[in-house]
Design a protein around this motif. Structure first.
Motif, PDB file in Angstrom:
ATOM      1  N   GLU A  21      20.446 -13.677  26.466  1.00  0.00           N
ATOM      2  CA  GLU A  21      19.430 -14.719  24.950  1.00  0.00           C
ATOM      3  C   GLU A  21      18.390 -13.510  25.074  1.00  0.00           C
ATOM      4  O   GLU A  21      18.137 -13.652  23.423  1.00  0.00           O
ATOM      5  CB  GLU A  21      19.341 -15.575  25.099  1.00  0.00           C
ATOM      6  N   ALA A  22      18.221 -13.512  26.168  1.00  0.00           N
ATOM      7  CA  ALA A  22      16.365 -13.142  25.943  1.00  0.00           C
ATOM      8  C   ALA A  22      16.187 -11.094  24.825  1.00  0.00           C
ATOM      9  O   ALA A  22      15.202 -10.624  24.706  1.00  0.00           O
ATOM     10  CB  ALA A  22      15.754 -12.579  27.606  1.00  0.00           C
ATOM     11  N   VAL A  23      17.382 -10.823  26.028  1.00  0.00           N
ATOM     12  CA  VAL A  23      17.644  -9.254  25.484  1.00  0.00           C
ATOM     13  C   VAL A  23      17.923  -9.621  23.921  1.00  0.00           C
ATOM     14  O   VAL A  23      17.122  -8.813  22.770  1.00  0.00           O
ATOM     15  CB  VAL A  23      18.711  -8.328  25.621  1.00  0.00           C
ATOM     16  N   GLY A  24      17.813 -10.284  23.149  1.00  0.00           N
ATOM     17  CA  GLY A  24      18.638 -10.197  22.429  1.00  0.00           C
ATOM     18  C   GLY A  24      17.794 -10.856  21.299  1.00  0.00           C
ATOM     19  O   GLY A  24      17.295 -10.134  19.937  1.00  0.00           O
ATOM     20  N   ARG A  25      16.558 -11.619  22.050  1.00  0.00           N
ATOM     21  CA  ARG A  25      14.837 -12.234  20.922  1.00  0.00           C
ATOM     22  C   ARG A  25      14.708 -10.772  21.082  1.00  0.00           C
ATOM     23  O   ARG A  25      13.201 -10.292  20.251  1.00  0.00           O
ATOM     24  CB  ARG A  25      14.731 -13.031  22.017  1.00  0.00           C
ATOM     25  N   LEU A  26      14.315  -9.758  21.996  1.00  0.00           N
ATOM     26  CA  LEU A  26      13.619  -8.917  22.568  1.00  0.00           C
ATOM     27  C   LEU A  26      12.984  -7.757  20.911  1.00  0.00           C
ATOM     28  O   LEU A  26      12.265  -7.293  19.946  1.00  0.00           O
ATOM     29  CB  LEU A  26      13.650  -8.036  22.928  1.00  0.00           C
ATOM     30  N   TRP A  27      14.501  -7.806  20.552  1.00  0.00           N
ATOM     31  CA  TRP A  27      14.811  -7.016  18.170  1.00  0.00           C
ATOM     32  C   TRP A  27      14.685  -7.753  17.507  1.00  0.00           C
ATOM     33  O   TRP A  27      15.186  -6.796  17.347  1.00  0.00           O
ATOM     34  CB  TRP A  27      15.544  -5.903  19.742  1.00  0.00           C
ATOM     35  N   ALA A  28      15.568  -8.982  17.638  1.00  0.00           N
ATOM     36  CA  ALA A  28      16.084  -9.814  16.821  1.00  0.00           C
ATOM     37  C   ALA A  28      15.557  -9.573  15.583  1.00  0.00           C
ATOM     38  O   ALA A  28      14.047  -9.477  15.614  1.00  0.00           O
ATOM     39  CB  ALA A  28      15.955 -11.385  17.043  1.00  0.00           C
ATOM     40  N   GLY A  29      16.103  -9.372  14.488  1.00  0.00           N
ATOM     41  CA  GLY A  29      16.096  -9.268  12.909  1.00  0.00           C
ATOM     42  C   GLY A  29      15.405  -7.783  12.509  1.00  0.00           C
ATOM     43  O   GLY A  29      15.031  -7.588  11.797  1.00  0.00           O
ATOM     44  N   SER A  30      15.433  -6.692  13.260  1.00  0.00           N
ATOM     45  CA  SER A  30      14.808  -5.598  12.943  1.00  0.00           C
ATOM     46  C   SER A  30      15.214  -4.402  13.771  1.00  0.00           C
ATOM     47  O   SER A  30      14.647  -4.553  15.401  1.00  0.00           O
ATOM     48  CB  SER A  30      12.745  -5.716  12.463  1.00  0.00           C
ATOM     49  N   TRP A  31      14.952  -3.381  13.573  1.00  0.00           N
ATOM     50  CA  TRP A  31      15.776  -1.506  14.581  1.00  0.00           C
ATOM     51  C   TRP A  31      14.248  -1.565  14.926  1.00  0.00           C
ATOM     52  O   TRP A  31      14.363  -0.801  15.756  1.00  0.00           O
ATOM     53  CB  TRP A  31      16.377  -0.758  13.802  1.00  0.00           C
ATOM     54  N   ASP A  32      13.609  -1.492  14.024  1.00  0.00           N
ATOM     55  CA  ASP A  32      12.002  -1.298  14.866  1.00  0.00           C
ATOM     56  C   ASP A  32      11.661  -1.804  15.415  1.00  0.00           C
ATOM     57  O   ASP A  32      11.495  -0.911  16.654  1.00  0.00           O
ATOM     58  CB  ASP A  32      10.946  -1.405  13.792  1.00  0.00           C
ATOM     59  N   LYS A  33      11.643  -3.105  16.139  1.00  0.00           N
ATOM     60  CA  LYS A  33      11.267  -3.751  16.939  1.00  0.00           C
ATOM     61  C   LYS A  33      12.939  -3.388  18.754  1.00  0.00           C
ATOM     62  O   LYS A  33      12.364  -2.940  19.614  1.00  0.00           O
ATOM     63  CB  LYS A  33      11.939  -4.755  17.327  1.00  0.00           C
ATOM     64  N   PHE A  34      13.728  -2.646  18.526  1.00  0.00           N
ATOM     65  CA  PHE A  34      15.244  -2.431  18.731  1.00  0.00           C
ATOM     66  C   PHE A  34      14.507  -0.910  19.592  1.00  0.00           C
ATOM     67  O   PHE A  34      14.639  -0.250  20.818  1.00  0.00           O
ATOM     68  CB  PHE A  34      15.697  -1.822  17.863  1.00  0.00           C
ATOM     69  N   VAL A  35      13.905  -0.032  18.583  1.00  0.00           N
ATOM     70  CA  VAL A  35      13.260   0.965  19.380  1.00  0.00           C
ATOM     71  C   VAL A  35      12.530   1.237  20.065  1.00  0.00           C
ATOM     72  O   VAL A  35      12.149   1.327  20.498  1.00  0.00           O
ATOM     73  CB  VAL A  35      13.204   2.190  17.916  1.00  0.00           C
ATOM     74  N   LYS A  36      11.396   0.212  19.438  1.00  0.00           N
ATOM     75  CA  LYS A  36       9.757  -0.165  20.287  1.00  0.00           C
ATOM     76  C   LYS A  36      10.711  -0.672  22.022  1.00  0.00           C
ATOM     77  O   LYS A  36      10.149  -0.402  22.687  1.00  0.00           O
ATOM     78  CB  LYS A  36       9.401  -1.132  20.144  1.00  0.00           C
ATOM     79  N   ALA A  37      11.886  -1.031  21.543  1.00  0.00           N
ATOM     80  CA  ALA A  37      12.075  -2.155  22.859  1.00  0.00           C
ATOM     81  C   ALA A  37      12.749  -0.838  23.704  1.00  0.00           C
ATOM     82  O   ALA A  37      12.546  -0.785  25.454  1.00  0.00           O
ATOM     83  CB  ALA A  37      13.142  -2.935  23.234  1.00  0.00           C
ATOM     84  N   GLY A  38      13.183   0.467  23.380  1.00  0.00           N
ATOM     85  CA  GLY A  38      13.840   1.730  23.971  1.00  0.00           C
ATOM     86  C   GLY A  38      11.868   2.634  24.564  1.00  0.00           C
ATOM     87  O   GLY A  38      12.164   2.774  25.155  1.00  0.00           O
ATOM     88  N   GLU A  39      11.622   2.317  23.579  1.00  0.00           N
ATOM     89  CA  GLU A  39       9.874   3.253  24.296  1.00  0.00           C
ATOM     90  C   GLU A  39       9.454   2.664  25.223  1.00  0.00           C
ATOM     91  O   GLU A  39       9.221   3.381  26.283  1.00  0.00           O
ATOM     92  CB  GLU A  39       9.223   3.082  23.240  1.00  0.00           C
ATOM     93  N   GLN A  40       9.743   1.099  25.672  1.00  0.00           N
ATOM     94  CA  GLN A  40       9.401   0.441  26.764  1.00  0.00           C
ATOM     95  C   GLN A  40      10.198   0.752  27.839  1.00  0.00           C
ATOM     96  O   GLN A  40       9.805   0.998  29.211  1.00  0.00           O
ATOM     97  CB  GLN A  40       9.420  -1.065  26.463  1.00  0.00           C
ATOM     98  N   TYR A  41      11.689   1.003  27.911  1.00  0.00           N
ATOM     99  CA  TYR A  41      12.888   1.534  28.628  1.00  0.00           C
ATOM    100  C   TYR A  41      12.369   2.715  29.301  1.00  0.00           C
ATOM    101  O   TYR A  41      12.394   2.725  30.181  1.00  0.00           O
ATOM    102  CB  TYR A  41      13.962   1.230  28.051  1.00  0.00           C
ATOM    103  N   GLN A  42      11.956   3.281  28.044  1.00  0.00           N
ATOM    104  CA  GLN A  42      12.188   4.851  28.742  1.00  0.00           C
ATOM    105  C   GLN A  42      10.616   4.866  29.689  1.00  0.00           C
ATOM    106  O   GLN A  42      10.867   6.285  30.460  1.00  0.00           O
ATOM    107  CB  GLN A  42      11.834   5.416  27.187  1.00  0.00           C
ATOM    108  N   LYS A  43       9.428   4.200  29.853  1.00  0.00           N
ATOM    109  CA  LYS A  43       8.638   4.441  30.096  1.00  0.00           C
ATOM    110  C   LYS A  43       8.882   4.409  31.821  1.00  0.00           C
ATOM    111  O   LYS A  43       8.321   4.926  32.243  1.00  0.00           O
ATOM    112  CB  LYS A  43       7.286   3.331  30.156  1.00  0.00           C
ATOM    113  N   LYS A  44       9.758   3.558  31.978  1.00  0.00           N
ATOM    114  CA  LYS A  44      10.372   2.855  33.302  1.00  0.00           C
ATOM    115  C   LYS A  44      11.614   3.380  33.667  1.00  0.00           C
ATOM    116  O   LYS A  44      12.603   2.639  34.281  1.00  0.00           O
ATOM    117  CB  LYS A  44       9.927   1.897  33.334  1.00  0.00           C
ATOM    118  N   ALA A  45      12.410   3.982  33.028  1.00  0.00           N
ATOM    119  CA  ALA A  45      13.986   4.605  32.793  1.00  0.00           C
ATOM    120  C   ALA A  45      13.648   4.991  34.340  1.00  0.00           C
ATOM    121  O   ALA A  45      12.910   5.757  34.647  1.00  0.00           O
ATOM    122  CB  ALA A  45      14.177   5.447  31.904  1.00  0.00           C
TER     123      ALA A  45
END
Lengths: 336, 441
Positions: free
Chosen positions: B183-207
């Motif tokens: 549920e929390a993961v879904g909320r991370l990017w709900a509604g927009s692919w931009d947010k999805f890519v943002k989440a990706g940037e966040q992931y990549q910092k500590k990947a």
């Protein structure tokens, strides 16, 4: 018995055409015998040869000539594979557009470069291998069979294995190169590496075949030529260049012609080497050959008219190459 | 006497040649006529044989549906002919449809080809909406519309669909400091692919080292394009992919993600891509139900249970098929019945539990085979419910005859180039040039 000779006479002169009937000496008996021959016999004599050769020609007409003519006709139309009967006259439009079709000329260049990269090393290696095999070796039959094994492998299987070998991240070739201090090469996406990789499949597959042809020709070279060369003090190396090579000239010409034809039709290797499993020959068409481009237009994009025009253009290019080949080989023969 | 033996030899020779020639011709003829020939002969016991032409893995046989149907109808014998890849299956089907020969009694069509089949071959296929037991309400509305012609004939019955969610690795998300609850993961990017890519940037910092957020540029672009209602064609059937701002935006966002190194550099379904699955090289992948089966097939055993499924930023669809019945078949009525039965809710639900093909029939979504479905890779995640929500939220997408060519151009001749160091503008030029050349008749 003797009278039978008229139907099975030897050729009138050596190298002449089909047996010519000698002017018959018409005796009384002969006359009577001939009238006895039924009309059916004569018809048989006349027509059955045609019946015997007809299977080939029927198959050729159905699967060779008709497609050729139909392709020519289709190339003058705008026609889609989804509705092959719905043809719209386009004149020479399908041909004229080839002149400014970047993808066609890209494919033509690729065909040429892949052809050179694959044919030249392949024939030279084949010659070298044949030379080695021509010495008396232990288990020579074994080596010959091993050399022919790639030829007997299906292109599909070989290409798939080569795709794995040439993988960028986990491929064995890059793994081996990294010991030599060479960084990762992207064998599929960079232009020259991809062409070299495709050529490697071709070289692997055909070298053994050509080596066997050379070997057969080498074994037909009379031994006394070598003997007299040795008496004249020629080394092994000199013997190779001054006895073997000149004697092999017709065979080398033959393999050159066959390889050129093969190189202009390269299709399976680049198709299966494509990372996209499509027919575009790489993301930037970097190893798309003419055969592949033809296939892409006809079968993937379903433009039957355009594909037919490409096929005919390829045919014309092949004829030009054939003429060039002929001229060169005549020059060579004249100079020798 | 002598002449007679000679002509006898001749007759024998001629007969041999004739037999050889006939054999050759028969060998060729078999290719196209074999299947239709076999369908009327049956099993020799007065049975009717129905043949199906399929591609890929439909799983009807594996799910035992043929045996079940044959038990229900003892006079029916079912045979399927499967070709592995749709790229090889579809051109052959087109050829068979244009020449009206060599067709099986039932032919499957993939969603990327259904628009072309519907617009060009409707007159050669049976209108299945008239078959008894077939009702429009039995399918999701958009699925039904995709196989319906302008004048209202429905020539294909929907089998499965590919509602997209995002499958992600809980362990890798945790290491990168992202939430792991679906549920929390879904909320991370709900509604927009931009947010999805943002989440990706966040992931990549500590990947985790060597891993990327998503598997491939193609996968990301596909997911975005799948959630658009208008993408390559407008409602009048005109090609608009180049001028459609939504397509360009999806392309640019994918290119941006590629430039930032958020996606792997592989092309999906290639051996190299398979290796990134087994080596856990990415944390998320856009994921229709069948993707879970694919992941399972390529993963090492220790990856089981480490995956979870969250809703995608925008619901979309990827893949799915139809069953059609050619008019020229030998057993049209029996084939109609079988096609209707195979696509009925109960059979679709069963297929999902066995094969992971998600039902296109909403009635199946409440069946226990769907609500209770679990996958080894995702542990006790209620995947059936998650995908059903995505299916209901998917847009009614306008599909066109050359969707496949355009989509492949954008991914395989487009965004993939950005991962190889080309600029997004260069990639767009290469893609559009390739597509335009491929579309021009």
């Amino acid at each position: 018995m003797a009278t039978r000779h008229d139907t099975a006479a030897p050729p009138a002169k050596e190298g002449g055409a089909a047996p010519v009937r000698p002017p018959a000496v018409v005796t009384e008996a002969e006359q009577r015998r001939r009238t006895r021959l039924s009309r059916r016999w004569r018809r048989d004599m006349r027509w059955s040869p045609y019946a015997f050769v007809s299977p080939f020609f029927l198959l050729f007409i159905a699967f060779g000539l008709f497609p050729l003519i139909y392709t020519g006709w289709a190339s003058l139309h705008t026609v889609e594979l989804t509705a092959p009967t719905d043809m719209q006259w386009a004149g020479l439009r399908n041909y004229t557009r080839i002149f400014d079709d970047d993808f066609f000329w890209n494919a033509a260049r690729n065909t040429l470069t892949i052809g050179i990269i694959s044919t030249v090393p392949q024939l030279m290696m084949a010659l070298g291998l044949a030379h080695i095999l021509n010495y008396r070796l232990r288990a020579s039959i074994f080596y010959r069979v091993v050399m022919l094994a790639p030829y007997a492998t299906s292109i599909a299987a070989a290409s798939l294995v080569f795709v794995l070998l040439f993988g960028r991240d986990y491929g064995m070739v890059n793994w081996a190169l990294h010991f030599a201090g060479i960084g990762r090469i992207d064998w599929q996406n960079d232009k020259w590496p991809s062409q070299i990789a495709v050529s490697a499949i071709i070289v692997w597959r055909w070298t053994g075949y050509n080596a066997l042809i050379y070997l057969a020709a080498m074994q037909a070279i009379p031994q006394d030529l070598y003997e007299s060369a040795a008496l004249d003090g020629a080394s092994r190396r000199q013997q190779f260049f001054h006895v073997t090579l000149p004697q092999l000239r017709p065979t080398i010409l033959f393999t050159c012609v066959v390889s050129t034809i093969g190189a202009s039709q390269v299709f399976g290797e680049p198709l299966l080497f494509d990372a996209n499993k499509g027919a575009s020959g790489g993301a930037e068409h970097q190893f798309q050959t003419l055969g592949l481009y033809l296939y892409e237009q006809g079968w993937v994009n379903q433009h039957l008219g355009r594909a037919s025009a490409i096929a005919w253009t390829m045919f014309l290019i092949l004829i030009v190459i054939g003429i060039v080949n002929y001229v060169i080989s005549r020059r060579l023969r004249a100079s020798s | 006497m002598r002449a007679r033996t000679r002509s006898a030899h001749r007759t024998v020779a001629f007969a041999a040649v004739a037999a050889l020639g006939a054999g050759l011709l028969a060998g060729c003829a078999n290719d196209s006529g074999g299947s239709s020939g076999s369908s009327d002969t049956g099993g020799g016991k007065g049975k009717t044989t129905i043949t199906l032409g399929l591609f890929g893995a439909f799983g009807y046989k594996e799910a035992g549906l043929y045996t079940e149907y044959e038990k229900l109808h003892p006079n029916i014998d079912i045979q399927e002919n499967t070709i592995e890849r749709n790229e090889n299956y579809y051109p052959a089907l087109v050829n068979h449809l244009t020449t009206n020969s060599g067709l099986q009694d039932i032919q499957a069509v993939e969603v990327s080809n259904i628009a072309e089949v519907t617009s060009t071959f409707a007159n050669k296929l049976v209108d299945l909406s008239k078959v008894s037991g077939v009702q429009k309400s039995g399918w999701l509305d958009w699925k039904w519309q995709q196989a319906t012609t302008k004048d209202g004939q429905t020539i294909g019955l929907g089998t499965d669909i590919g509602p997209m969610a995002i499958c992600y690795r809980k362990d890798m998300f945790q290491q990168a400091g992202l939430p792991t609850d679906r549920e929390a993961v879904g909320r991370l990017w709900a509604g927009s692919w931009d947010k999805f890519v943002k989440a990706g940037e966040q992931y990549q910092k500590k990947a985790p080292s060597g891993s990327t957020f998503m598997d491939s540029p193609g996968g990301l672009l596909n997911a975005m394009l799948g959630s658009l209602s208008t993408r390559f064609y407008d409602s009048s059937g005109k090609v608009v992919y180049k001028t459609n701002p939504a397509v360009k935006a999806a392309f640019d966002l994918t290119a941006k993600a590629a430039q930032e190194g958020l996606v792997g550099s592989q092309t999906q379904f290639q051996p190299a891509w398979d290796q990134t699955i087994s080596n856990s090289k990415f944390a998320a992948v856009s994921c229709p139900p069948w993707m879970l089966g694919y992941i399972k097939g390529k993963s090492k055993p220790d990856a089981a249970g480490k995956w979870d499924v969250a809703a995608a930023p925008q619901a979309g669809n990827w893949g799915g098929s139809f069953l059609t019945v050619p008019k020229s078949g030998k057993n049209v009525t029996e084939a109609e019945k079988l096609a209707a039965w195979l696509t009925a809710p109960a059979q679709q639900a069963k297929l999902f539990s066995v094969q992971g093909s998600f039902p296109s029939s909403p009635a199946a979504y409440t069946m226990s085979a769907v609500t209770g479905a679990r996958n080894e890779m995702t542990g006790d995640t209620p995947i059936g419910t998650i995908f059903a929500t995505a299916a209901k939220g998917s847009p009614v997408q306008i599909i066109g005859p050359k969707d496949q060519i355009i989509q492949q151009g954008l991914t395989d001749n487009g965004v993939i180039l950005v991962t190889k160091g080309k600029s997004p503008a260069e990639a767009w030029t290469t893609a559009t040039k390739t597509i335009d050349n491929n579309l021009e008749k």
